[in-house]
Design an enzyme around this catalytic site. Structure first.
Site, PDB file in Angstrom:
ATOM      1  N   ASP A  19      -5.500   8.830  14.792  1.00 57.86           N
ATOM      2  CA  ASP A  19      -5.958   8.375  13.470  1.00 57.86           C
ATOM      3  C   ASP A  19      -6.461   6.935  13.546  1.00 57.86           C
ATOM      4  O   ASP A  19      -6.138   6.102  12.709  1.00 57.86           O
ATOM      5  CB  ASP A  19      -4.837   8.499  12.448  1.00 57.86           C
ATOM      6  CG  ASP A  19      -5.371   8.441  11.000  1.00 57.86           C
ATOM      7  OD1 ASP A  19      -6.556   8.784  10.804  1.00 57.86           O
ATOM      8  OD2 ASP A  19      -4.619   8.061  10.094  1.00 57.86           O
ATOM      9  N   GLY A  76       0.824  -1.201   0.000  1.00 56.25           N
ATOM     10  CA  GLY A  76       0.000   0.000   0.000  1.00 56.25           C
ATOM     11  C   GLY A  76       0.856   1.247   0.000  1.00 56.25           C
ATOM     12  O   GLY A  76       2.067   1.199   0.192  1.00 56.25           O
ATOM     13  N   ARG A  77       0.201   2.381  -0.249  1.00 54.09           N
ATOM     14  CA  ARG A  77       0.918   3.652  -0.276  1.00 54.09           C
ATOM     15  C   ARG A  77       0.074   4.690   0.451  1.00 54.09           C
ATOM     16  O   ARG A  77      -1.141   4.736   0.312  1.00 54.09           O
ATOM     17  CB  ARG A  77       1.157   4.105  -1.716  1.00 54.09           C
ATOM     18  CG  ARG A  77       1.848   5.479  -1.804  1.00 54.09           C
ATOM     19  CD  ARG A  77       2.046   5.944  -3.241  1.00 54.09           C
ATOM     20  NE  ARG A  77       3.084   5.182  -3.925  1.00 54.09           N
ATOM     21  CZ  ARG A  77       2.895   4.404  -4.971  1.00 54.09           C
ATOM     22  NH1 ARG A  77       1.663   4.263  -5.460  1.00 54.09           N
ATOM     23  NH2 ARG A  77       3.890   3.756  -5.539  1.00 54.09           N
ATOM     24  N   GLY A  78       0.741   5.520   1.278  1.00 59.25           N
ATOM     25  CA  GLY A  78       0.045   6.564   2.025  1.00 59.25           C
ATOM     26  C   GLY A  78       0.854   7.834   2.040  1.00 59.25           C
ATOM     27  O   GLY A  78       1.849   7.970   1.325  1.00 59.25           O
ATOM     28  N   PHE A 114       2.821   9.043   4.232  1.00 60.38           N
ATOM     29  CA  PHE A 114       4.153   8.975   4.819  1.00 60.38           C
ATOM     30  C   PHE A 114       5.113   8.139   3.987  1.00 60.38           C
ATOM     31  O   PHE A 114       6.306   8.106   4.250  1.00 60.38           O
ATOM     32  CB  PHE A 114       4.094   8.383   6.229  1.00 60.38           C
ATOM     33  CG  PHE A 114       3.496   9.313   7.231  1.00 60.38           C
ATOM     34  CD1 PHE A 114       3.932  10.616   7.335  1.00 60.38           C
ATOM     35  CD2 PHE A 114       2.482   8.883   8.072  1.00 60.38           C
ATOM     36  CE1 PHE A 114       3.389  11.479   8.271  1.00 60.38           C
ATOM     37  CE2 PHE A 114       1.934   9.736   9.003  1.00 60.38           C
ATOM     38  CZ  PHE A 114       2.383  11.040   9.106  1.00 60.38           C
TER      39      PHE A 114
END
Length: 662
Positions: A462, A344-346, A348
């Site tokens: 979060d 995944g990619r976020g 940060f």
């Protein structure tokens, strides 16, 4: 045997184990209300709020709710040595007893439990006002069989000492204990406490008035207690409280008996010895020796502290070294960060599946390269994260640091994140109610560890379904500390310079005013609970004007159709457990932060079905969004930059924390 006295009733006798204080309620004859009136609803609401607030506020809380004739004032207090659990349990029982005894009186007071607590409400302001009646009192029927005059002398000296200590307390706690030696081998123990909204003078008056009952009701008895609306007092011949050095009055002893003159001492012989030397000679000899000895002790202690500090630094350096991975090893583990291994990619950075040389499967977070954080600061935060060890938190295995590359290495959780199950029409079938209930409990336990049980106090900020990862047995683990904040032990809230988090999970006081606290995480937990139960996202009802999952759940609960919220695939779950969790979720998302329970109270509510839950108020307005829009700060405790990105839910958003002591 204990005899109980009341200023407004006759003497009653009853059997007790020791000198246990029995619950007592006083209903004032100052007016009544009807059950469905505004005053009645406000009374139930504010009494419910006492449960979650008194223990969370250190054992004392006052508040009012409503307007004009519907306004209710309430106060709750627990004894100074009560644990949060004991305080909550006592108040829960006391409030239920108060409502049962005084169903429609506009003013009432209840004392209960051992250690005791107090709950009170009225249709008038009474905070900080000294009131000496009504009074509840009782005594142990065991008599003082030896010298009563000596007992009275010791008792009076002890009481005076404890009164002065308690009345000189702070605005948050006026509480003191003390003990006095009672020849030949016994002690008298005493405890006093005032509501801390009283002035020092009024507290002194209340306690001395209480002590005055000794002569009229309890003279010659081994123990007893007196309770008034603003204070309580107890004494006995055994330690019935938990001692605390900061609240304990000096130990008193009876005056010594007259003694014969002492014989000549060695010092007197030296003073008048041969050659007519005076005591000054002794001083000249002894003082330098004492000073020299003190210097040696100071030097020895300084040396020891320096050695301890050096050892600690070496241990920390060794521990950091054991966590640090070579960056080339990280490249090999991820096949040079191959797209095929990306989980995944976020905001940060990106997360990759990897396999270390020893065969361990890991999740590797490659942080974005534009951080201004220094190398030592990065290592310090890694050390802090590595110390957070709990079965419901994702575990950090290590890190890699090479020039601009910053990498975090976490345990790999094969079942990805919770949102991939509860929002998927096929995968959700794997999560029967028993498993969902276990997930709710696990998340709560992880939050309790962050808020209260670890050596730090951490606000996650979060919490959401995408940040709850699942292990092989579908046990939950909280991940992604990229927005977390570190609080000092006595800190209750803070103000954010920029808003970070995910809309829908943000508490209203944070989303609108930038104020966050442990109750912000509680709000997000409540949203998460309702999502787990319903299988619906927080924004599932955004196409309906003014509606959200929260208001949908609250409306159905209020209309007696709460099970309409339930995921249709949950056919065999315990209806009582499901209803209790819906109720609990609604308590957590109330707009008024004071009405939300602490996460420790949530654990108690989940584990104790005998505990009644307060009535929830309407949930806060939910900011609907079709996507998860998040204002992200850079992964550095020193960063002053921020950016806004639209982020799709990923398998693992675990990242370096933003743990800022405020």
């Amino acid at each position: 045997m204990l005899v109980k006295l009341e200023a407004f009733s006759s003497i009653l006798s009853y059997l007790l184990i020791g000198v246990t204080i029995v619950a007592a309620s006083k209903c004032y004859d100052t007016g009544n209300f009807t059950v469905n009136s505004t005053y009645g609803k406000n009374r139930d609401l504010i009494l419910a709020s006492l449960l979650s607030n008194v223990s969370a506020k250190g054992g004392f809380f006052t508040d009012s709710v409503g307007q004009n004739s519907g306004r209710v004032y309430a106060l709750g207090m627990c004894r100074g040595d009560s644990t949060p659990h004991g305080c909550y349990t006592c108040l829960n029982s006391s409030i239920h007893g108060l409502i049962a005894s005084c169903p429609n009186q506009k003013q009432a007071l209840s004392w209960g439990g051992d250690p005791p607590c107090m709950a009170r409400y009225a249709d008038r302001p009474f905070f900080g006002i000294l009131e000496l009646e009504p009074t509840d009192a009782g005594y142990n029927t065991g008599d003082i069989t030896s010298n009563l005059t000596e007992f009275d002398t010791v008792w009076e000296g002890l009481i005076d000492s404890v009164v002065r200590k308690a009345s000189n307390g702070s605005s948050s706690l006026k509480y003191a204990t003390g003990e006095a030696d009672l020849p030949p081998f016994r002690k008298i123990y005493a405890l006093m406490q005032c509501t801390p909204d009283l002035s020092d003078k009024d507290c002194d008056t209340c306690l001395r008035q209480s002590a005055g009952y000794y002569e009229s009701c309890c003279h010659g008895k081994q123990g007893g207690y007196v309770q008034k609306p603003n204070c309580w007092f107890r004494w006995d011949l055994y330690p019935f409280y938990v001692s605390n050095a900061s609240t304990t009055a000096p130990t008193l002893s009876p005056p010594p008996s007259p003694a014969s003159p002492p014989p000549h001492s060695v010092n007197s012989t030296i003073t008048k010895g041969e050659g007519g030397r005076s005591s000054e000679t002794l001083v000249i000899i002894v003082v330098p020796i004492v000073i020299f000895g003190a210097v040696l002790v100071i030097l020895a202690v300084a040396c020891l502290l320096k050695r301890i500090k050096k050892t600690k630094q070496e241990d920390n350096k060794s521990h950091v070294g054991s966590l640090q991975f070579d960056f080339n090893a990280v490249r090999v583990a991820t096949e040079n960060f191959a797209d095929a291994n990306m989980l995944g990619r976020g905001g940060f950075g990106s997360v990759y599946k990897g396999k270390l040389e020893d065969g361990r499967k890991v999740a590797i977070k490659r942080l974005s390269g534009n951080s201004t954080q220094g190398e030592q600061e990065f290592k310090n935060e890694v050390m802090l994260l590595a110390k957070l060890q709990h079965r419901n938190l994702v575990r950090l295995h290590g890190f890699s640091l090479e020039q601009k590359e910053r990498v975090l290495i976490y345990e790999f959780l094969p079942n990805s994140s919770l949102d991939n199950f509860i929002f998927d029409p096929v995968k959700r079938l794997q999560l029967k109610w028993e498993k969902r209930y276990t997930i709710i409990e696990g998340i709560a336990k992880g939050l309790v560890y962050l808020h209260e049980d670890s050596q730090y106090r951490i606000i996650h900020r979060d919490l959401k379904a995408a940040n709850i990862l699942l292990d092989e047995e579908m046990n939950p683990k909280i991940s992604d500390f990229g927005m977390a904040k570190l609080f000092s032990v006595d800190q209750s809230r803070a103000d954010a310079s920029k808003i970070v988090g995910t809309f829908g999970y943000m508490a209203p006081e944070y989303a609108w005013h930038g104020q966050y606290s442990v109750k912000s995480d509680v709000y997000a937990f409540g949203v998460l609970v309702l999502e787990i139960i319903s299988g619906q996202k927080i924004n599932s009802y955004s196409n309906q004007a003014g509606d959200s999952l929260l208001t949908h759940a609250w409306r159905n609960w209020n209309e007696g159709t709460a099970l309409e919220v339930l995921d249709p695939t949950l056919r065999d779950g315990s209806r009582s457990e499901i209803m209790r969790c819906i109720h609990l979720g609604l308590l957590c998302v109330q707009e008024n932060i004071a009405y939300r329970p602490t996460i420790a109270s949530v654990i108690l509510m989940l584990s104790s079905y005998s505990m009644s839950l307060p009535v929830p108020s309407r949930p806060a307005f939910c900011m609907n969004s079709t996507m998860e829009t998040t204002t992200m700060s850079e992964p550095s405790s020193l960063s002053n930059q921020s950016k806004t990105e639209v982020i799709q839910a990923s398998v693992n958003e675990a990242s370096i924390s933003e743990l800022d002591p405020r």
